[in-house]
Design a protein around this motif. Structure first.
Motif, PDB file in Angstrom:
ATOM      1  N   TYR B  34       0.830  -1.199   0.000  1.00 45.84           N
ATOM      2  CA  TYR B  34       0.000   0.000   0.000  1.00 45.84           C
ATOM      3  C   TYR B  34       0.870   1.257   0.000  1.00 45.84           C
ATOM      4  N   TRP B  35       0.353   2.296  -0.679  1.00 46.34           N
ATOM      5  CA  TRP B  35       0.923   3.639  -0.562  1.00 46.34           C
ATOM      6  C   TRP B  35      -0.147   4.557   0.017  1.00 46.34           C
ATOM      7  N   TYR B  36       0.226   5.275   1.079  1.00 44.39           N
ATOM      8  CA  TYR B  36      -0.641   6.268   1.696  1.00 44.39           C
ATOM      9  C   TYR B  36       0.046   7.626   1.640  1.00 44.39           C
ATOM     10  N   ARG B  37      -0.777   8.659   1.684  1.00 42.78           N
ATOM     11  CA  ARG B  37      -0.246  10.013   1.876  1.00 42.78           C
ATOM     12  C   ARG B  37      -0.937  10.591   3.111  1.00 42.78           C
ATOM     13  N   GLN B  38      -0.124  11.238   3.917  1.00 41.19           N
ATOM     14  CA  GLN B  38      -0.641  11.885   5.116  1.00 41.19           C
ATOM     15  C   GLN B  38      -0.293  13.359   5.022  1.00 41.19           C
ATOM     16  N   ALA B  39      -1.331  14.191   4.884  1.00 42.63           N
ATOM     17  CA  ALA B  39      -1.130  15.633   4.816  1.00 42.63           C
ATOM     18  C   ALA B  39      -1.129  16.189   6.238  1.00 42.63           C
ATOM     19  N   ALA B  40      -1.020  17.508   6.328  1.00 38.33           N
ATOM     20  CA  ALA B  40      -0.905  18.143   7.639  1.00 38.33           C
ATOM     21  C   ALA B  40      -2.112  17.856   8.526  1.00 38.33           C
ATOM     22  N   GLY B  41      -3.240  17.523   7.941  1.00 40.40           N
ATOM     23  CA  GLY B  41      -4.449  17.234   8.702  1.00 40.40           C
ATOM     24  C   GLY B  41      -4.457  15.882   9.372  1.00 40.40           C
ATOM     25  N   ARG B  42      -3.384  15.109   9.198  1.00 36.76           N
ATOM     26  CA  ARG B  42      -3.149  13.869   9.937  1.00 36.76           C
ATOM     27  C   ARG B  42      -3.842  12.645   9.381  1.00 36.76           C
ATOM     28  N   TYR B  49      -2.950   0.374  -3.928  1.00 35.22           N
ATOM     29  CA  TYR B  49      -2.639  -0.880  -3.287  1.00 35.22           C
ATOM     30  C   TYR B  49      -2.412  -1.935  -4.348  1.00 35.22           C
ATOM     31  N   SER B  50      -1.674  -2.977  -3.940  1.00 37.51           N
ATOM     32  CA  SER B  50      -1.301  -4.023  -4.886  1.00 37.51           C
ATOM     33  C   SER B  50      -1.387  -5.379  -4.208  1.00 37.51           C
ATOM     34  N   CYS B  91       4.513   3.788   3.053  1.00 36.62           N
ATOM     35  CA  CYS B  91       4.309   2.486   2.440  1.00 36.62           C
ATOM     36  C   CYS B  91       3.934   1.498   3.537  1.00 36.62           C
ATOM     37  N   ALA B  92       3.095   0.553   3.231  1.00 36.46           N
ATOM     38  CA  ALA B  92       2.698  -0.442   4.221  1.00 36.46           C
ATOM     39  C   ALA B  92       2.517  -1.797   3.543  1.00 36.46           C
ATOM     40  N   ARG B 101      -5.257  -8.990   9.838  1.00 37.61           N
ATOM     41  CA  ARG B 101      -4.532  -8.518   8.677  1.00 37.61           C
ATOM     42  C   ARG B 101      -4.119  -7.067   8.906  1.00 37.61           C
ATOM     43  N   GLU B 102      -3.366  -6.904   9.965  1.00 40.99           N
ATOM     44  CA  GLU B 102      -2.920  -5.539  10.241  1.00 40.99           C
ATOM     45  C   GLU B 102      -1.913  -5.089   9.210  1.00 40.99           C
ATOM     46  N   GLN B 103      -1.761  -3.783   9.127  1.00 38.47           N
ATOM     47  CA  GLN B 103      -0.801  -3.224   8.179  1.00 38.47           C
ATOM     48  C   GLN B 103       0.437  -2.761   8.945  1.00 38.47           C
TER      49      GLN B 103
END
Lengths: 113, 114
Positions: B34-42, B49-50, B91-92, B101-103
């Motif tokens: 997985y790819w995540y983005r975390q902006a300033a808003g948390r 995801y793949s 990335c996770a 199935r935790e990340q």
């Protein structure tokens, strides 16, 4: 699409006070997971709840999964400065994808020593 | 034991420049990535995801793309960065079957686009 909401967004407490964050999903969940992200760090898995009405404890942390499997809570008893961070809930939709977790926006906890 | 690596840790890039972020996982086979983005808003925004080599699902239309050339390698790319691409990229990985199935998240890349 599925939405997961968390309240409050922010919580500031004095060390020793209790803290609770609440998580609500727009759809029924197959499970709920909780993560903690320390300032400057990455999210770290805390626990998963699967059963309706389930309650789990980790030392001072108590996690609950609602009867309808649409809400959850995390309660910290007697907070310590080490509890500082953002707490996220995340869930897999019931009957939906097992690959994707939908995260709440998190609750940022700060603790005044 | 399993480990997840991301690099670089921080990156400052001009608008319009390309981007390549790499993530590798060790100690497990056939992970979901997985790819995540975390902006300033948390909040954590799932980008891609793949579930296998060459299999990419996009969650949010944007000027980013992802590729999975090997089982344990996940790459996030852009041809031309925008100011709004700034953020903390995580990335996770998770196991493909079983429970929980935790990340497991990597250390992240802090990207600033100027």
């Amino acid at each position: 699409g599925q939405q997961v909401m968390q309240i409050p967004q922010y919580q500031h407490v004095q060390e020793g006070e209790d803290f609770t964050t609440y998580c609500n999903s727009s759809t029924t969940l197959s499970n709920i997971q909780w993560y903690k992200q320390r300032p400057g760090g990455h999210p770290v898995f805390l626990i998963q709840l699967v059963k309706s009405g389930e309650v789990k404890k980790q030392k001072r942390l108590t996690f609950q999964f609602g009867e309808a499997k649409k809400n959850s809570s995390l309660h910290i008893t007697a907070t310590q400065t080490t509890d500082v961070g953002t707490y996220f809930c995340a869930g897999h939709p019931s009957g939906g994808s097992n690959y994707k977790l939908t995260f709440g926006k998190g609750t940022l906890l700060t603790v005044n020593p | 034991s399993q480990t997840i690596h991301q690099w670089p840790a921080t990156l400052v890039q001009p608008v319009g420049s390309p981007l390549s972020l790499e993530c590798t996982v060790e100690g497990t086979s056939n992970p979901n990535l997985y790819w995540y983005r975390q902006a300033a808003g948390r909040g954590l925004q799932l980008l891609f995801y793949s579930v296998g080599i060459g299999q990419i699902s996009s969650e949010v239309p944007q000027n980013l793309s992802a590729s999975r050339p090997q089982d344990r390698q996940f790459i996030l790319s852009s041809k031309k960065l925008l100011l709004s691409d700034s953020g903390f990229y995580l990335c996770a990985w998770s196991v493909r079957t079983g429970s929980p199935r935790e990340q497991f998240f990597g250390p992240g890349t802090r990207l600033t686009v100027l």
